[in-house]
Design a protein around this motif. Structure first.
Motif, mmCIF file in Angstrom:
data_model
loop_
_atom_site.group_PDB
_atom_site.id
_atom_site.type_symbol
_atom_site.label_atom_id
_atom_site.label_comp_id
_atom_site.label_asym_id
_atom_site.label_seq_id
_atom_site.Cartn_x
_atom_site.Cartn_y
_atom_site.Cartn_z
ATOM 1 N N THR A 103 41.457 41.778 33.651
ATOM 2 C CA THR A 103 41.036 41.497 35.025
ATOM 3 C C THR A 103 41.952 40.445 35.620
ATOM 4 O O THR A 103 42.198 39.416 34.985
ATOM 5 C CB THR A 103 39.583 40.947 35.044
ATOM 6 N N ALA A 141 40.037 44.668 38.814
ATOM 7 C CA ALA A 141 39.166 44.614 37.636
ATOM 8 C C ALA A 141 38.787 46.012 37.174
ATOM 9 O O ALA A 141 38.724 46.944 37.974
ATOM 10 C CB ALA A 141 37.896 43.828 37.979
ATOM 11 N N VAL A 173 45.803 45.182 35.932
ATOM 12 C CA VAL A 173 44.444 45.597 35.570
ATOM 13 C C VAL A 173 44.530 46.576 34.407
ATOM 14 O O VAL A 173 45.487 47.338 34.296
ATOM 15 C CB VAL A 173 43.711 46.205 36.800
ATOM 16 N N GLN A 231 44.084 48.912 41.782
ATOM 17 C CA GLN A 231 42.770 49.533 41.540
ATOM 18 C C GLN A 231 42.792 51.029 41.862
ATOM 19 O O GLN A 231 42.305 51.859 41.088
ATOM 20 C CB GLN A 231 41.741 48.835 42.445
ATOM 21 N N ARG A 235 36.952 38.651 41.547
ATOM 22 C CA ARG A 235 37.676 39.662 40.764
ATOM 23 C C ARG A 235 38.622 40.376 41.731
ATOM 24 O O ARG A 235 38.177 41.105 42.618
ATOM 25 C CB ARG A 235 36.711 40.672 40.148
#
Length: 410
Positions: free
Chosen positions: A341, A355, A128, A34, A352
């Motif tokens: 995701t 995501a 992702v 992320q 999640r």
């Protein structure tokens, strides 16, 4: 003697989500994925070279991965190299420095660029994918805005269709049993619902968009869901509690049909096939792949000698030891979207793990909206049951203690 041997054998490790360590490793890998995704998205400006964005993304992935599980004897590394796909590209794109023409490809204003990457800890990979419109102003209108809305809602719909029937049911025991007895939607039904969302915004689902179950050291497990299947392909399997999935949605402003691009395949992955390679260069390349990437995808530019790797992979691919991902794009050269995701399905619903960020839809202006009652009802469903955050409880306790301390001081 046999009894002593049995006694000294190490206990078998539980790698399922029943083991809290597994979820912790997934979450650690997801936090890295992320963080790097957001950094790469911020670098996507007009005129930036795609190959340099991919290199910088991989460098940051490696830096962040090196900070976790230090000194532990567990494998960790890049679970999916950084890829930056131009507007009409359907598949992840990662050009090579040694391909002069492709190394010069830059981002253009107004392009919908898809960024995909991932980290893995102890074989637990989190991938992702998100997208950015290069050089977009405060407000986006027109067909690109339609595509953003359509993709967001198609993704939210698909995630809710991944929740096993009855898992989050409320009401009486009888109502819960009735909900649990319902059949999960078939893959044909899932495709139909997503195509309805796409059509609302005059878009089409990209054919053969595939979601896979993730296992340890494996991002393409036995179960898969294929949206808008073509050429006789079909998915197999229903999501269940205890599973981790990579859930993908791809939409097109064109027909959704896909064509091969006249580009070198640069993204590869080791298979479980074994074969005695004849060429020393092939053996050397495979040895480096096994050591660095295991069975996770990699780009040829990540190998020590990119030019030697281009030669070394040929025999490996021909004999099925490595799989190459063929570059593909929209058959109409129309802009396409992609979101991916990584999620965990637990008894409390869907978490999640890694995501895409939810877009601020007010910035994407469209005159189209979903009016189908069935779809609206599904979109209203929760993804998980509220379990009451421990953090909030702890905060309340601390606040109460602080208040008490303050009163004593007075």
């Amino acid at each position: 003697m046999a009894e002593n041997t049995q006694a000294t054998q190490a206990p078998e490790v539980d790698y399922t989500l029943n083991n809290p360590d597994t979820l912790t490793k997934y979450k650690t890998a997801a936090a890295i994925s992320q963080k790097v995704l957001e950094a790469v998205a911020g670098w996507c400006k007009e005129g930036e070279k795609i190959v340099e964005l991919c290199q910088k993304g991989d460098q940051l992935l490696e830096e962040e991965i090196s900070k976790v599980y230090k000194g532990k004897k567990i494998s960790k590394g890049i679970g999916h190299p950084t890829t930056v796909s131009p507007s009409s590209y359907v598949t992840p794109y990662t050009p090579l420095v040694s391909e002069k023409e492709e190394a010069e490809v830059t981002l253009k204003a107004g392009e919908i660029v898809k960024i995909q990457l991932g980290a893995q800890i102890d074989g637990f990979g989190t991938i992702v994918c998100d997208m950015v419109i290069v050089g977009a102003g405060d407000v986006v209108t027109g067909r690109e805005a339609d595509l953003i809305h359509a993709t967001y809602y198609a993704n939210e719909l698909l995630l809710r269709l991944m929740v096993p029937p009855g898992l989050l049911a409320s009401g009486t025991e009888e109502e819960k049993k009735k909900a649990a007895a319902e059949k999960a939607p078939t893959q044909a039904q899932i495709s139909t619902l997503l195509e309805k969302v796409a059509k609302t915004y005059d878009c089409n689902v990209v054919e053969n968009t595939t979601s896979w179950i993730f296992d340890r050291n494996e991002i393409e497990g036995e179960k898969k869901i294929i949206l808008s299947p073509a050429n006789g392909v079909r998915g197999d399997g229903v999501p269940a509690v205890g599973e981790v999935w990579g859930v993908e949605v791809g939409l097109s402003l064109g027909s959704g049909k896909v064509k091969d691009l006249p580009l070198r395949a640069t993204l590869h992955r080791r298979t479980t096939t074994t074969y005695i390679l004849k060429r020393p260069s092939s053996r050397q390349t495979l040895s480096e792949v096994v050591k660095k990437f295991g069975q996770f995808p990699f780009s040829l530019r990540q190998l020590d000698d990119e030019k030697a790797a281009k030669v070394g992979v040929v025999e490996c691919v021909r004999n099925g030891v490595l799989r190459q991902y063929e570059p593909a794009g929209d058959s109409d050269n129309a802009p396409v979207s992609r979101l991916l995701t990584t999620l965990a399905i637990t008894k409390n619903g869907i978490t999640r793990l890694a995501a895409p960020n939810a877009p601020d839809l007010s910035k994407y202006q469209t005159d189209k909206k979903i009016e189908d009652e069935e779809i609206l009802k599904i979109l209203e469903r929760p993804l998980a049951r509220s379990t009451g955050s421990k953090t909030n409880k702890n905060k309340k306790k601390k606040a109460a203690a602080k208040k008490a301390d303050g009163a004593q001081e007075e």
